[in-house]
Design an enzyme around this catalytic site. Structure first.
Site, PDB file in Angstrom:
ATOM      1  N   GLN A 153       5.339   3.639  12.850  1.00 53.58           N
ATOM      2  CA  GLN A 153       4.438   3.761  14.065  1.00 53.58           C
ATOM      3  C   GLN A 153       5.689   2.596  14.747  1.00 53.58           C
ATOM      4  O   GLN A 153       5.982   2.372  16.089  1.00 53.58           O
ATOM      5  CB  GLN A 153       3.122   2.404  13.542  1.00 53.58           C
ATOM      6  CG  GLN A 153       2.333   1.614  14.831  1.00 53.58           C
ATOM      7  CD  GLN A 153       1.122   1.159  14.859  1.00 53.58           C
ATOM      8  OE1 GLN A 153       0.620   2.170  14.396  1.00 53.58           O
ATOM      9  NE2 GLN A 153       1.809  -0.236  14.330  1.00 53.58           N
ATOM     10  N   ALA A 190      -9.289  -8.291  11.666  1.00 54.70           N
ATOM     11  CA  ALA A 190      -9.939  -8.192  10.020  1.00 54.70           C
ATOM     12  C   ALA A 190      -7.566  -8.835   9.552  1.00 54.70           C
ATOM     13  O   ALA A 190      -7.597  -8.729   8.889  1.00 54.70           O
ATOM     14  CB  ALA A 190      -9.886  -7.041   9.198  1.00 54.70           C
ATOM     15  N   GLY A 193       4.671  -4.898  12.439  1.00 54.04           N
ATOM     16  CA  GLY A 193       5.397  -5.465  10.486  1.00 54.04           C
ATOM     17  C   GLY A 193       5.665  -3.501  10.097  1.00 54.04           C
ATOM     18  O   GLY A 193       5.138  -2.724  10.851  1.00 54.04           O
ATOM     19  N   GLY A 215      -0.204 -10.690   6.277  1.00 51.49           N
ATOM     20  CA  GLY A 215       0.415 -10.329   7.156  1.00 51.49           C
ATOM     21  C   GLY A 215       0.253 -10.082   8.538  1.00 51.49           C
ATOM     22  O   GLY A 215       1.601 -10.501   9.286  1.00 51.49           O
ATOM     23  N   HIS A 216      -0.241 -10.271   9.205  1.00 51.06           N
ATOM     24  CA  HIS A 216      -0.503 -10.292  10.562  1.00 51.06           C
ATOM     25  C   HIS A 216      -0.102 -11.598  10.859  1.00 51.06           C
ATOM     26  O   HIS A 216       0.921 -11.830  11.545  1.00 51.06           O
ATOM     27  CB  HIS A 216      -2.464 -10.086  10.868  1.00 51.06           C
ATOM     28  CG  HIS A 216      -2.818  -9.267  10.741  1.00 51.06           C
ATOM     29  ND1 HIS A 216      -4.235  -9.220  10.273  1.00 51.06           N
ATOM     30  CD2 HIS A 216      -2.759  -7.757  10.915  1.00 51.06           C
ATOM     31  CE1 HIS A 216      -4.632  -7.735  10.200  1.00 51.06           C
ATOM     32  NE2 HIS A 216      -3.349  -6.836  11.256  1.00 51.06           N
TER      33      HIS A 216
HETATM   34  P1  AMP Z   1      -2.974  -3.942  12.500  1.00 51.67           P
HETATM   35  O1  AMP Z   1      -4.141  -4.783  12.643  1.00 51.67           O
HETATM   36  O2  AMP Z   1      -3.186  -2.970  11.442  1.00 51.67           O
HETATM   37  O3  AMP Z   1      -3.299  -2.599  13.274  1.00 51.67           O
HETATM   38  O4  AMP Z   1      -1.536  -4.331  12.584  1.00 51.67           O
HETATM   39  C1  AMP Z   1      -1.271  -4.968  13.659  1.00 51.67           C
HETATM   40  C2  AMP Z   1       0.671  -5.530  12.860  1.00 51.67           C
HETATM   41  O5  AMP Z   1       0.674  -6.139  11.531  1.00 51.67           O
HETATM   42  C3  AMP Z   1       0.883  -3.933  12.796  1.00 51.67           C
HETATM   43  O6  AMP Z   1       2.455  -4.204  13.452  1.00 51.67           O
HETATM   44  C4  AMP Z   1       1.522  -3.937  11.404  1.00 51.67           C
HETATM   45  O7  AMP Z   1       2.429  -3.301  10.905  1.00 51.67           O
HETATM   46  C5  AMP Z   1       1.120  -5.080  10.965  1.00 51.67           C
HETATM   47  N1  AMP Z   1       1.060  -5.441   9.294  1.00 51.67           N
HETATM   48  C6  AMP Z   1      -0.387  -4.951   9.024  1.00 51.67           C
HETATM   49  N2  AMP Z   1       0.018  -5.164   7.339  1.00 51.67           N
HETATM   50  C7  AMP Z   1       1.325  -5.865   7.529  1.00 51.67           C
HETATM   51  C8  AMP Z   1       1.569  -6.944   6.388  1.00 51.67           C
HETATM   52  N3  AMP Z   1       0.918  -6.657   4.548  1.00 51.67           N
HETATM   53  N4  AMP Z   1       3.106  -7.383   6.721  1.00 51.67           N
HETATM   54  C9  AMP Z   1       3.466  -6.969   7.634  1.00 51.67           C
HETATM   55  N5  AMP Z   1       3.037  -6.337   8.161  1.00 51.67           N
HETATM   56  C10 AMP Z   1       2.120  -6.192   8.721  1.00 51.67           C
END
Ligand code: AMP
Length: 286
Positions: free
Chosen positions: A155, A32, A149, A36-37
């Site tokens: 985490q 998704a 992130g 951010g990613h």
């Molecule tokens: P996830 O897909 O939610 O497991 O996130 C994957 C990576 O993207 C993790 O290192 C998160 O911390 C980072 N991440 C998620 N949301 C954001 C955001 N808004 N800004 C920066 N990094 C993000």
């Protein structure tokens, strides 16, 4: 962009010409994909000639089965975004690739106090699951740098501990700032599950963090900052419960009696809307 499913194909790719001797940046995600990613990918592309991203919705880190069922899954859209962002290889393993023996042989890490506070209190077993999957992904990818992130700050601390203190890996850990919507809401795959009112109310998490940051000074009382945050969040109609709002030391998330010079602090929040749980944080003195 190469899409790789089998770990053996990933290993072939990593051994191939132009990749085997190159610095590799790695961004693990649960898909998704949002800005951010993409910011982590951008940073990796700046730092390394090869950027690998993974998408794996890891069941062992979901304490709530409904949360796992609801988690958005959109591989076609995601791979398009990642291709456009210039990712070199996207690793999309199956559950059997990650956990070939099911629940057997899964290593349980001890993260000490860090796993029993904040997210650990409200999501039992979550960090065990995160540790399991990231350690397995790192075994497969063996990157030079992993990009994480700040959005998931606890985490980040857990994984830094796992990589540096437990497994002594060569991988560097790089923390990247939170990317927000124009109204301040931290981007998250879960935001798309919010209804219209919840989406509007969700911006109050950012305004609360900003408010507390504005009230921060070296002689401020951490308890008072906490009270300001909790009170503000509790007054928001769509927020069913404020799971925590706390001010903590950025090194180990311990909660201070008073602020000490030279230390870095942040405020962290987790709130439960009707069906969606949101987290956010902000550095107070940086
Ligand atoms: P996830 O897909 O939610 O497991 O996130 C994957 C990576 O993207 C993790 O290192 C998160 O911390 C980072 N991440 C998620 N949301 C954001 C955001 N808004 N800004 C920066 N990094 C993000």
């Amino acid at each position: 962009m190469l899409i790789i499913n089998a770990p053996s194909s990933l290993s072939d790719y990593l051994g191939s010409e132009g990749v085997s001797n190159a610095r590799v940046g790695f961004i693990p995600t649960m898909g998704a994909i949002h800005e951010g990613h993409l910011s982590l990918i951008k940073q990796s592309k700046k730092d390394n000639p090869v950027t690998i991203c993974s998408i794996f919705v890891n069941p062992t880190q979901f304490n709530d089965p409904q949360d796992l069922t609801n988690y958005p899954k959109k591989l076609i859209e995601d791979s398009h975004k990642l291709r456009m962002a210039g990712v070199d290889a996207l690793f999309v393993p199956s559950i059997e690739d990650i956990y070939p023996n099911g629940n057997k042989d899964i290593h349980i890490y001890d993260f000490g106090k860090l796993e029993s506070i904040f997210e650990g209190t409200y999501r039992e077993g979550h960090f065990t699951g995160v540790g399991q999957v990231v350690s397995i992904l790192l075994d497969f990818v063996s990157p030079d740098v992993i990009y994480l992130g700040q959005k998931d700050y606890q985490q980040f601390l857990i994984l830094k501990h796992l990589i540096k203190e437990v497994q002594h890996r060569h991988t560097n850990v790089r923390l990247c700032p939170i990317i927000r919507e124009p109204d301040g809401l931290a981007m998250s795959s879960r935001n798309e599950l919010l209804n219209t009112n919840e989406r509007l109310d969700a911006t109050s998490i950012y305004s609360t963090l900003m408010n507390v940051k504005a009230s921060w000074h070296g002689d401020a009382d951490p308890k008072e900052l906490r009270r300001i945050g909790v009170t503000q969040l509790q007054s928001v109609p769509s927020i069913h419960s404020v799971e925590y709002f706390e001010v903590a030391n950025a090194d180990d998330l311990s909660t201070p009696e008073r602020f000490e010079p030279g230390e870095k602090y942040l405020a962290l929040a987790a709130v439960q809307m009707k069906n969606v749980r949101l987290i956010d944080n902000m550095f107070l003195n940086a």
